[in-house]
Enzyme design. Sequence first.
Site, PDB file in Angstrom:
ATOM      1  N   SER A 281       0.850  -1.192   0.000  1.00  0.00           N
ATOM      2  CA  SER A 281       0.000   0.000   0.000  1.00  0.00           C
ATOM      3  C   SER A 281       0.881   1.235   0.000  1.00  0.00           C
ATOM      4  O   SER A 281       2.094   1.161   0.195  1.00  0.00           O
ATOM      5  CB  SER A 281      -0.911   0.010   1.239  1.00  0.00           C
TER       6      SER A 281
ATOM      7  N   GLU B  57      -7.621  14.376  15.259  1.00  0.00           N
ATOM      8  CA  GLU B  57      -8.376  13.199  14.827  1.00  0.00           C
ATOM      9  C   GLU B  57      -9.819  13.614  14.552  1.00  0.00           C
ATOM     10  O   GLU B  57     -10.444  14.278  15.384  1.00  0.00           O
ATOM     11  CB  GLU B  57      -8.325  12.106  15.889  1.00  0.00           C
TER      12      GLU B  57
ATOM     13  N   GLY C 288      -4.142   7.109   6.928  1.00  0.00           N
ATOM     14  CA  GLY C 288      -4.415   5.823   6.298  1.00  0.00           C
ATOM     15  C   GLY C 288      -3.606   5.591   5.036  1.00  0.00           C
ATOM     16  O   GLY C 288      -2.801   6.423   4.620  1.00  0.00           O
TER      17      GLY C 288
ATOM     18  N   HIS D  48       7.596 -14.604  38.685  1.00  0.00           N
ATOM     19  CA  HIS D  48       7.552 -13.419  39.544  1.00  0.00           C
ATOM     20  C   HIS D  48       8.972 -12.917  39.774  1.00  0.00           C
ATOM     21  O   HIS D  48       9.858 -13.689  40.105  1.00  0.00           O
ATOM     22  CB  HIS D  48       6.916 -13.752  40.901  1.00  0.00           C
TER      23      HIS D  48
END
Length: 473
Positions: free
Chosen positions: A146, A202, A266, A443
């Site tokens: 892409s 955004e 994108g 742990h």
Amino acid sequence: MAERQWDVVVIGGGPAGYTAAIRAVQHGLRPLLVERAELGGTCLNRGCIPSKALIHCAKVWQQVRHAERFGVIVSGACKDWQGMRAWADRTVATLRRGLQTLLRHHGVTVWRGEAQPVSEHELRLTLPDGTVQTVTTHATIWATGSSPNMLPHHPDAPVFTEEQALFWDALPDRLVVIGGGASGVELAWLFNALGVRVTLLEMLPRLLPVMDAEIADALADALQRQGIVVRTSVKVERIDATNGRALVHCSDGTQLDADAVICAVGRKPNSEPLRPLGVTLNADGTVAVNAWQQTSAPTAFAVGDVVRGGGTAHGGMAEGERAAKAVAHWLHRRTLPPPPEPLVVPFCVYCEPQAVRMGLTEADARKGGYEVVISRFAWRACGAAVVTGETEGFVKIVADKKTERILGVHILGTDAANLNGEAGALVAHGQTVGRAVTLVRQHPSLSEGLGEALWALLGIPLHSAHRSERRRP
């Protein structure tokens, strides 16, 4: 004379393509891998690897700045962007050489050139010296990737793609990042950590819309505390140029002046080379495939970003494996294998703190009709996180109350991405809470955080007072 007949030709040498080629050899096939530029594709050369190398450099710089809290006094330290760039370049070069060696070891023939289909079984290859060769093949796997999208802008405005920003000669003073997906968030964090004043825009109501909402909102809060200006529900209307700078006009009437703008909005699939085959394309230009990556042309398969748009390298690699298996089965039996299980692909964001999604979000699970039960475990109660001073974030597990099956694991915290393997095993293998909790975890380790969240789901938390809403057994 160069070989002209192949069992399968793989077009594109990124993660999806080279995985398909290697697996094809292992299935007894003779593949040819054709790459027009550098092996490794966008991920290795212009995306995942250089960005993560620079992010690591920025994290080292942050550790040096705050080393005094651990009793380490560092005097006169300074950051060197060119030095960081050099580290990223060396990292890419090392991995590229390793990939070349790997392909030779596996017996994959690699040609550099541009492939154009003549028919379903014939390709015309234009090599770097301009010569043209025609090869025939029983099948093709298209892994053409892409390309980054770019918003319209004044030609003189300093606007860059998410790839170009990794190769700047110098850092800007003020930066606007457009796009709150993984790339935008990572780049905003990277440059903010290096002292750039960053605004992140955004258009949707929250960052990282594919993430669980709690994780996305908590990460947005963390970014803002670090100094990034995060603005959601804001659309960019136009980008002008003014005295060599950019002026970003926003839908709420505000204007942002910046030395540079990154468009992380994108990616679009490189599906144009497949059009001569007449394969079916989706409305967004991605190639339509079935569960085995087979296109509408029976011997043409497609994998990676050309199928998913802006997908992930690891998702593309899994698709490459499937396509190679399907091609081998098809060539030997003229049928596809039985339908495969759906892929469960992790989604990780490599800022600080890191974010991980594996499986269904809480909202998706509820929409899917599950009777959802959830639990959370904060890293501030985990010994491994406390000893490093990295206690921001939490683990969230989504399960089906009726069957106790784990539907989703979501993590926000330092080094969260390295927990994706355990999270994936829990979700992809349909583990129940009762079975998953029996695993003894080291742990101190961050893996204990997953165990603690599982205990909470059973109503018997150990290092936390919080329980899920289900009753104690």
